[in-house]
Design an enzyme around this catalytic site. Structure first.
Site, short mmCIF file in Angstrom:
data_model
loop_
_atom_site.label_atom_id
_atom_site.label_comp_id
_atom_site.label_asym_id
_atom_site.label_seq_id
_atom_site.Cartn_x
_atom_site.Cartn_y
_atom_site.Cartn_z
N LYS A 416 125.31 -17.07 60.40
CA LYS A 416 124.48 -17.38 61.55
C LYS A 416 124.95 -17.12 62.79
CE LYS A 416 121.91 -21.37 59.73
NZ LYS A 416 122.43 -21.35 58.28
N LEU A 455 125.32 -24.60 49.09
CA LEU A 455 124.60 -25.47 48.48
C LEU A 455 125.15 -27.09 47.98
CD1 LEU A 455 123.33 -23.24 45.51
CD2 LEU A 455 121.72 -24.17 47.21
N VAL A 461 119.54 -27.92 52.49
CA VAL A 461 118.42 -28.11 51.88
C VAL A 461 118.07 -28.68 50.42
CG1 VAL A 461 118.15 -25.66 50.84
CG2 VAL A 461 116.03 -26.64 51.81
N ARG A 546 111.92 -23.65 62.84
CA ARG A 546 112.37 -24.55 63.96
C ARG A 546 112.96 -23.83 65.14
NH1 ARG A 546 116.10 -27.96 59.74
NH2 ARG A 546 116.55 -25.60 59.23
#
Length: 616
Positions: A416, A455, A461, A546
């Site tokens: 990111k 993960l 998520v 979002r």
């Protein structure tokens, strides 16, 4: 006392039945030898056999005891028990032949062979009757007992056989194994413990419908990741729940059992082999060193601590602001590594005095900086906290590492940070710039490690999807086209450790994580693997992107080149040049602005990070 009496009675009963079989095996062998007629000579031989019988009974019962025929649990009789029976019967026949010769009692030359065969059959049939009755009883129980799950086993090898055996013998499982599939054409149409090998992996969907299968168990520990993924892709087209044996080592260690089965995780469908960084060969550099892990109670930090503890550091210092996380990893490491010299400290990397005191007291050789705020939506609402914790916390920790002469400093970064559209990603890009600047001004080797979504980490998520599925849905996905790069926690930690081993200073290590994965596909697969039908049993709702969220993530900026390493899946990005003197002044300004909870802090950050773009 009661159990001992019951055991003695059971042994005496076995001895009585064995004595009866021994008594009648000899006469029956003679009767067989003379073609089922009672000739005078046959009657004479039977009289000789009965004359020797008292000695024969005592010797044979003793032989049977020595061969453990009275110590087996015959309900679970196996091939080794049959071997013991054959040996005992052979010795019984041999001692009878020798004894009768010594006593001058004649018998036909074929008699010992016939006697041995008849005795073997008699003793075996009686012993294995226990197992046959147990099997019939289990079959009746499975037919009468309601609620059993129709089960298919994938794999008719050693692991599949062992698993099937336990499922059939255990009273505590709720599986009725209906069929087996295996790709070996020689096994198709044959039976394994009474269960038909009904086809290959390509028949799974058909057989699941034909046998009304509820659960599929994959028992191929030796299969490659690609093969398992192909099988899971096929199984996910059914509505069956899936379980899998984790790996080959279970088979090698004899640990194949129902308890070793686990639910299929979405990690099994990543679409690539796990990254192998040969950790054991690179971890010698932490042996005998003092290692500090900031954020050591988090998902990445705690796994770092586990891996480091395995390689005998001189001292492991865990630093975390969250006491519950720190306590959990402390207790785990104390239990698993009692010889480890471990210090667990509570504090914030934002506290200059506290972080300097930690470095001054323990003088770490190697620092893994995992302390950070990472949740994108939360940081969008509290941007000044992202700057205080991520940027300034990193800066203060890096300055302490320089001041107290740490050998290496490894920053945990993220994809990111590449062309960020949110303050969390922008703050991590600033962290990378801090590392680059510090590396030019210090003898400490400063490096950054950049990877994608992890993960199973806190707040990721997959745990969210699992919780939503357990609650009956709906599963929420922000956008049908959103994609992400994924890796497992062990892979992420392997990359961090590799960076620490290879660090020369200034590098940004990047993992080649294969193809990105659509979040919608993750949701669909996880619903199917849980035994439900998407949009029927569990609904999927799209909630919209979002604030600050991108449809896709990148691992490298266009300005960065790629340099290969010894591990073909790990690369080094070339750092982007910037004015470091100006950057130092900008960091001081960021410190002041964030302390004042500046309302336009995002715009200030955008002036420092030219690749950061605020998306409305």
């Amino acid at each position: 006392m009661f159990k001992n009496k019951k055991l003695v009675c059971r042994i005496l009963l076995l001895m009585m039945v064995d004595a009866i079989i021994l008594m009648f095996s000899g006469p029956f062998a003679i009767y067989l030898r003379y073609n089922f007629t009672w000739e005078q000579q046959a009657i004479a031989f039977i009289e000789y056999i009965f004359r020797y019988l008292p000695v024969h009974l005592v010797l044979s019962i003793g032989i049977f005891w020595a061969c453990r025929l009275y110590r087996g649990i015959w309900k679970y009789a196996s091939a080794s028990d049959l071997a013991n029976i054959i040996l005992a019967c052979f010795l019984s026949a041999a001692t009878q032949m020798v004894g009768m010769r010594l006593m001058g009692l004649p018998f036909p030359r074929s008699y010992p062979f016939l006697y041995f065969a008849i005795l073997c059959v008699g003793i075996s049939v009686f012993r294995f009757t226990y197992r046959i009755l147990g099997y019939i009883q289990a079959k009746r129980g499975s037919m009468l007992k309601a609620g059993k799950k129709n089960t298919m086993i994938v794999g008719a090898g050693e692991a599949g056989y062992t698993l099937l055996k336990e499922l059939q013998n255990s009273r505590f499982v709720e599986q009725n194994v209906c069929c087996i599939v295996d790709d070996d054409p020689g096994k198709k149409g044959k039976y394994l413990r009474g269960v038909l090998v009904a086809g290959t992996r390509h028949d799974i969907c058909r057989l699941a419908e034909e046998y009304d299968i509820d659960e599929i168990m994959i028992a191929i520990p030796s299969a490659s990741h690609g093969m398992v993924q192909e099988i899971l892709d096929i199984c996910s087209q059914t509505s069956c729940k899936l379980k899998v044996l984790p790996g080959l080592y279970q088979l090698v260690n004899g640990e194949v059992s129902v308890s070793k089965l686990r639910n299929v995780e979405i990690e099994d469908l990543l679409g690539r082999e796990p990254v192998d960084t040969q950790i054991d060969s690179i971890m010698d550099y932490v042996s005998g060193k003092t290692v500090l892990v900031t954020g050591g109670g988090g998902s990445i930090g705690s796994e770092l601590c586990r891996q480091i503890a395995m390689h005998e550091p001189k001292l492991l210092v865990i630093f975390d602001i969250y006491e519950n996380n720190a306590y959990e990893i402390q207790q785990e490491l104390k239990r698993d590594y009692p010889g480890l010299d471990l210090v667990v400290l509570i504090g914030s990397v934002r506290n200059t005095h506290r972080i300097n005191h930690v470095f001054e007291t323990y003088r770490p050789d190697i620092v893994y900086h995992a302390a950070a705020h990472k949740h994108v939506p939360l940081m969008e609402d509290s941007p000044n906290e992202a700057i205080k914790n991520n940027v300034l916390g990193t800066y203060k920790t890096a300055q302490a590492a320089d001041r107290f002469h740490a050998s290496r400093f490894v920053l945990i970064s993220t994809d990111k940070a590449v062309n960020p559209t949110n303050i969390m990603g922008a703050s991590k890009r600033l962290c990378e710039m801090v590392i680059q600047m510090m590396n030019h001004r210090s003898e400490t080797d400063f490096v950054a490690v950049r990877f994608g979504n992890v993960l199973g980490s806190n707040g990721s998520v997959i745990p969210l999807f699992k919780k939503q599925i357990e609650e009956g849905g709906p599963v929420t996905v922000t956008h049908p086209d959103i994609i992400r790069y994924f890796m497992t926690i062990p892979e992420a930690v392997s990359l961090v450790l590799q960076a620490g081993a290879q660090a020369k200073g200034g590098e940004i290590f990047v993992l080649d994580m294969g193809k990105p994965v659509k979040i919608l596909d993750l949701a669909l697969n996880l619903i199917r693997l849980s035994g439900y039908k998407p949009y029927e049993d569990i609904d999927i709702q799209f909630t919209g992107l979002r604030p600050g969220e991108k449809l896709y993530e990148e691992l490298l900026m266009s300005e960065e080149g790629l340099q290969s390493t010894e591990n073909e899946l790990i690369h080094i990005g070339k750092p982007i040049e910037f004015d470091e003197e100006q950057f130092c002044h900008q960091l001081e300004e960021l410190d002041q602005w964030s302390r004042q909870d500046c309302q336009d802090i995002k715009e200030k950050v955008m002036e420092i990070v030219p690749t950061y773009h605020i998306e409305e």
